[in-house]
Design an enzyme around this catalytic site. Structure first.
Site, PDB file in Angstrom:
ATOM      1  N   CYS A  85      45.071  39.332  40.362  1.00  0.00           N
ATOM      2  CA  CYS A  85      44.050  40.041  41.132  1.00  0.00           C
ATOM      3  C   CYS A  85      42.943  39.064  41.449  1.00  0.00           C
ATOM      4  CB  CYS A  85      43.527  41.211  40.305  1.00  0.00           C
ATOM      5  SG  CYS A  85      42.212  42.131  41.104  1.00  0.00           S
ATOM      6  N   HIS A 126      48.550  48.914  43.352  1.00  0.00           N
ATOM      7  CA  HIS A 126      47.497  48.082  42.750  1.00  0.00           C
ATOM      8  C   HIS A 126      46.133  48.440  43.343  1.00  0.00           C
ATOM      9  CE1 HIS A 126      46.042  44.018  41.175  1.00  0.00           C
ATOM     10  NE2 HIS A 126      45.090  44.346  42.024  1.00  0.00           N
ATOM     11  N   GLU A 127      46.082  48.585  44.671  1.00  0.00           N
ATOM     12  CA  GLU A 127      44.795  48.843  45.326  1.00  0.00           C
ATOM     13  C   GLU A 127      44.313  50.280  45.087  1.00  0.00           C
ATOM     14  OE1 GLU A 127      43.597  46.165  45.960  1.00  0.00           O
ATOM     15  OE2 GLU A 127      45.373  44.947  46.322  1.00  0.00           O
ATOM     16  N   HIS A 130      42.587  50.398  41.902  1.00  0.00           N
ATOM     17  CA  HIS A 130      41.201  49.922  42.020  1.00  0.00           C
ATOM     18  C   HIS A 130      40.276  51.089  42.389  1.00  0.00           C
ATOM     19  CE1 HIS A 130      40.963  45.601  41.451  1.00  0.00           C
ATOM     20  NE2 HIS A 130      42.015  45.379  42.235  1.00  0.00           N
TER      21      HIS A 130
HETATM   22 ZN    ZN Z   1      43.201  43.706  42.302  1.00  0.00          ZN
END
Ligand code: ZN
Length: 136
Positions: A85, A126-127, A130
């Site tokens: 990341c 993954h996003e 976040h």
């Molecule tokens: Zn990330």
């Protein structure tokens, strides 16, 4: 506008709020910032540039795709993989799903529902993490 990348894990651990049409500038800044970091990064969430809004962008080939208020409706076929990341150092093991169904708004604020598989599905997961304050 290209923005600096947030690396403060306390800030990144907070949940983002729903984006509105007033947040289009955040979409554009996120696209600009991802373009500037494409050598090291294939996707970004708005909190990585300091804006706690549920907006993500990711690269598919030469295109950059924004998703506003993405929600993962379905996940199938879990697997373990390793990810890095831009906001963190090193590589970490994480669980992802091979196929996902996502509901989101595109940059014209049209509601969409699409299925994604493989690497693109992995970036989206993954996003979206976040946006929920989850980092690998
Ligand atoms: Zn990330």
């Amino acid at each position: 506008m290209i923005k600096p990348i947030v690396k403060d894990v306390l800030f990144l651990g907070e949940k983002s709020e729903l984006a509105t049409k007033d947040d289009m500038c955040v979409v554009n800044d996120l696209i600009d910032t991802l373009k500037a970091n494409l050598d090291n990064c294939v996707g970004m969430a708005a909190n990585m540039i300091g804006m706690k809004k549920r907006i993500i962008v990711f690269a598919v080939g030469s295109a950059i795709v924004p998703m506003i208020n993405p929600v993962i409706l379905k996940k199938e076929k879990a697997y373990l993989t390793e990810e890095s990341c831009l906001s963190l150092t090193g590589v970490r093991e994480t669980r992802r799903y091979e196929t996902i169904q996502v509901e989101y708004y595109d940059k014209n604020f049209n509601k969409k529902k699409d299925e994604f598989t493989g690497f693109v599905a992995q970036i989206i997961q993954h996003e979206v993490d976040h946006c929920d304050g989850i980092i690998i």
